[in-house]
Design a protein around this motif. Structure first.
Motif, PDB file in Angstrom:
ATOM      1  N   ILE A  13       0.835  -1.204   0.000  1.00  0.00           N
ATOM      2  CA  ILE A  13       0.000   0.000   0.000  1.00  0.00           C
ATOM      3  C   ILE A  13       0.864   1.245   0.000  1.00  0.00           C
ATOM      4  N   LEU A  14       1.910   1.230   0.816  1.00  0.00           N
ATOM      5  CA  LEU A  14       2.818   2.372   0.871  1.00  0.00           C
ATOM      6  C   LEU A  14       3.485   2.619  -0.473  1.00  0.00           C
ATOM      7  N   SER A  15       3.876   1.549  -1.161  1.00  0.00           N
ATOM      8  CA  SER A  15       4.545   1.694  -2.459  1.00  0.00           C
ATOM      9  C   SER A  15       3.600   2.277  -3.486  1.00  0.00           C
ATOM     10  N   LYS A  16       2.310   1.926  -3.411  1.00  0.00           N
ATOM     11  CA  LYS A  16       1.329   2.471  -4.339  1.00  0.00           C
ATOM     12  C   LYS A  16       1.098   3.951  -4.091  1.00  0.00           C
ATOM     13  N   VAL A  17       1.050   4.333  -2.797  1.00  0.00           N
ATOM     14  CA  VAL A  17       0.861   5.737  -2.453  1.00  0.00           C
ATOM     15  C   VAL A  17       2.030   6.559  -2.963  1.00  0.00           C
ATOM     16  N   LYS A  18       3.256   6.008  -2.762  1.00  0.00           N
ATOM     17  CA  LYS A  18       4.436   6.724  -3.213  1.00  0.00           C
ATOM     18  C   LYS A  18       4.434   6.885  -4.718  1.00  0.00           C
ATOM     19  N   ALA A  19       4.002   5.853  -5.432  1.00  0.00           N
ATOM     20  CA  ALA A  19       3.986   5.893  -6.894  1.00  0.00           C
ATOM     21  C   ALA A  19       3.004   6.936  -7.421  1.00  0.00           C
ATOM     22  N   GLN A  20       2.083   7.359  -6.567  1.00  0.00           N
ATOM     23  CA  GLN A  20       1.077   8.322  -6.996  1.00  0.00           C
ATOM     24  C   GLN A  20       1.428   9.747  -6.577  1.00  0.00           C
ATOM     25  N   SER A  21       2.648   9.973  -6.122  1.00  0.00           N
ATOM     26  CA  SER A  21       3.022  11.307  -5.677  1.00  0.00           C
ATOM     27  C   SER A  21       3.073  12.281  -6.839  1.00  0.00           C
ATOM     28  N   THR A  22       2.914  13.565  -6.526  1.00  0.00           N
ATOM     29  CA  THR A  22       2.967  14.599  -7.563  1.00  0.00           C
ATOM     30  C   THR A  22       4.338  14.641  -8.218  1.00  0.00           C
ATOM     31  N   GLU A  23       5.393  14.444  -7.437  1.00  0.00           N
ATOM     32  CA  GLU A  23       6.746  14.446  -7.998  1.00  0.00           C
ATOM     33  C   GLU A  23       6.915  13.347  -9.039  1.00  0.00           C
ATOM     34  N   ASP A  24       6.364  12.165  -8.755  1.00  0.00           N
ATOM     35  CA  ASP A  24       6.450  11.072  -9.717  1.00  0.00           C
ATOM     36  C   ASP A  24       5.604  11.363 -10.960  1.00  0.00           C
ATOM     37  N   TYR A  25       4.469  12.012 -10.744  1.00  0.00           N
ATOM     38  CA  TYR A  25       3.626  12.383 -11.880  1.00  0.00           C
ATOM     39  C   TYR A  25       4.387  13.330 -12.806  1.00  0.00           C
ATOM     40  N   HIS A  53      -3.453  20.098 -11.598  1.00  0.00           N
ATOM     41  CA  HIS A  53      -4.628  20.720 -10.979  1.00  0.00           C
ATOM     42  C   HIS A  53      -5.913  20.009 -11.375  1.00  0.00           C
ATOM     43  N   GLU A  54      -6.067  19.724 -12.666  1.00  0.00           N
ATOM     44  CA  GLU A  54      -7.327  19.165 -13.167  1.00  0.00           C
ATOM     45  C   GLU A  54      -7.462  17.668 -12.922  1.00  0.00           C
ATOM     46  N   SER A  55      -6.342  16.974 -12.743  1.00  0.00           N
ATOM     47  CA  SER A  55      -6.408  15.517 -12.583  1.00  0.00           C
ATOM     48  C   SER A  55      -5.980  15.043 -11.200  1.00  0.00           C
ATOM     49  N   ALA A  56      -5.715  15.999 -10.291  1.00  0.00           N
ATOM     50  CA  ALA A  56      -5.183  15.647  -8.966  1.00  0.00           C
ATOM     51  C   ALA A  56      -3.923  14.804  -9.127  1.00  0.00           C
ATOM     52  N   ALA A  57      -3.050  15.266 -10.015  1.00  0.00           N
ATOM     53  CA  ALA A  57      -1.781  14.578 -10.308  1.00  0.00           C
ATOM     54  C   ALA A  57      -2.019  13.133 -10.740  1.00  0.00           C
ATOM     55  N   ILE A  62     -11.460  10.484 -13.565  1.00  0.00           N
ATOM     56  CA  ILE A  62     -11.429  10.653 -15.027  1.00  0.00           C
ATOM     57  C   ILE A  62     -10.011  10.477 -15.570  1.00  0.00           C
ATOM     58  N   ALA A  63      -9.011  10.721 -14.724  1.00  0.00           N
ATOM     59  CA  ALA A  63      -7.633  10.471 -15.157  1.00  0.00           C
ATOM     60  C   ALA A  63      -7.361   8.963 -15.188  1.00  0.00           C
ATOM     61  N   LYS A  64      -7.825   8.257 -14.164  1.00  0.00           N
ATOM     62  CA  LYS A  64      -7.570   6.820 -14.071  1.00  0.00           C
ATOM     63  C   LYS A  64      -8.330   6.018 -15.121  1.00  0.00           C
ATOM     64  N   TYR A  65      -9.607   6.368 -15.322  1.00  0.00           N
ATOM     65  CA  TYR A  65     -10.444   5.550 -16.196  1.00  0.00           C
ATOM     66  C   TYR A  65     -10.585   6.102 -17.611  1.00  0.00           C
ATOM     67  N   LEU A  66     -10.349   7.390 -17.798  1.00  0.00           N
ATOM     68  CA  LEU A  66     -10.568   7.999 -19.117  1.00  0.00           C
ATOM     69  C   LEU A  66      -9.307   8.612 -19.712  1.00  0.00           C
ATOM     70  N   PRO A  89      -7.345   7.659 -25.692  1.00  0.00           N
ATOM     71  CA  PRO A  89      -6.650   6.359 -25.753  1.00  0.00           C
ATOM     72  C   PRO A  89      -5.398   6.313 -24.882  1.00  0.00           C
ATOM     73  N   THR A  90      -4.732   7.456 -24.722  1.00  0.00           N
ATOM     74  CA  THR A  90      -3.524   7.528 -23.898  1.00  0.00           C
ATOM     75  C   THR A  90      -3.501   8.859 -23.155  1.00  0.00           C
ATOM     76  N   VAL A  91      -2.652   8.949 -22.141  1.00  0.00           N
ATOM     77  CA  VAL A  91      -2.480  10.209 -21.417  1.00  0.00           C
ATOM     78  C   VAL A  91      -1.863  11.264 -22.336  1.00  0.00           C
ATOM     79  N   ASP A  92      -0.902  10.855 -23.146  1.00  0.00           N
ATOM     80  CA  ASP A  92      -0.261  11.799 -24.070  1.00  0.00           C
ATOM     81  C   ASP A  92      -1.279  12.439 -25.012  1.00  0.00           C
ATOM     82  N   SER A  93      -2.265  11.663 -25.440  1.00  0.00           N
ATOM     83  CA  SER A  93      -3.279  12.217 -26.338  1.00  0.00           C
ATOM     84  C   SER A  93      -4.140  13.254 -25.626  1.00  0.00           C
TER      85      SER A  93
END
Length: 233
Positions: A13-25, A53-57, A62-66, A89-93
């Motif tokens: 759980i801790l590793s998942k939280v860390k992976a979701q940090s703004t710095e990692d984003y 701001h719009e995706s909560a990093a 909507i960031a996770k599923y769309l 289709p992708t985050v880059d798009s």
């Protein structure tokens, strides 16, 4: 055995939280933001800050599923969530569409000819004026994110780049007349936040005054400036 399993689950759980940090984003998406910056000449810092701001990093639904990182509304084909936001289709798009969206609207497109890729403050304010978000503090929040995470370091600014002095703002001041009545007048003030590398002499030259005058106006005993310091210009 149960304790070991619980401990492993806690570490996971801790590793998942860390992976979701703004710095990692930021680290994950900065390269694409810079690619868009070089092609379109708008700040990579701005692109990243709006996405954060719009995706909560990247943590919003909507960031996770769309793969929608800019809060763009539209149809989607997701079977996982019901949403008024479009999918990608992708985050880059999603990043690419944000830039093309700015180009496609006249009130945003004019900003490309008005501001350069280093002027993130005016870009944020210009996008807010164009109606990108309903919140009156949207641009301030975006600018705060840029400063907090020092995203301007990705804008490839020249070493001698100097940020534009913020425009003079007008504040209402109440004055008392000789008869004791209160009347409203307008007083112009200009508060400047010192940035790294700022020099009092250069600031004085830019506004047509002297460093001595600025020191007197701000009650300074030294000409040395510190980032974040507020100056009356």
């Amino acid at each position: 055995m149960k304790k070991i399993f619980t401990f492993c689950l806690f570490i996971l759980i801790l590793s998942k939280v860390k992976a979701q940090s703004t710095e990692d984003y930021i680290a994950e998406h900065v390269n694409h933001a810079q690619e868009l910056m070089r092609i379109h000449q708008l700040p990579a810092s701005l692109i990243l800050a709006v996405a954060i701001h719009e995706s909560a990093a990247g943590k919003s639904k909507i960031a996770k599923y769309l793969n929608n990182h800019f809060g763009v509304k539209g149809e989607n084909s997701s079977a996982e969530i019901r949403s008024a936001y479009r999918d990608y289709p992708t985050v880059d798009s999603s990043y690419n569409h944000f830039v093309s969206f700015l180009h496609s609207r006249t009130y945003f497109n004019v900003l490309f000819g008005k501001y350069d890729q280093y002027d993130f403050r005016n870009w944020a304010r210009g996008i807010q004026r164009g109606g990108y978000a309903h919140s009156r503090t949207w641009s301030s929040q975006v600018i705060a994110l840029i400063n907090k995470y020092q995203l301007y370091l990705y804008d490839e600014r020249p070493d001698d780049y100097t940020e534009p002095v913020p425009p003079v703002s007008e504040v209402a001041v109440k004055k008392t007349t000789s008869r004791g009545r209160i009347k409203s007048s307008t007083k112009k003030t200009n508060i400047y936040t010192v940035k790294k590398g700022d020099n009092l002499n250069k600031l004085a030259e830019r506004i047509g005054t002297t460093s001595a005058a600025l020191m007197k106006k701000n009650g300074l005993k030294s000409a040395a400036l510190q980032p974040g310091q507020k100056l009356k210009l």
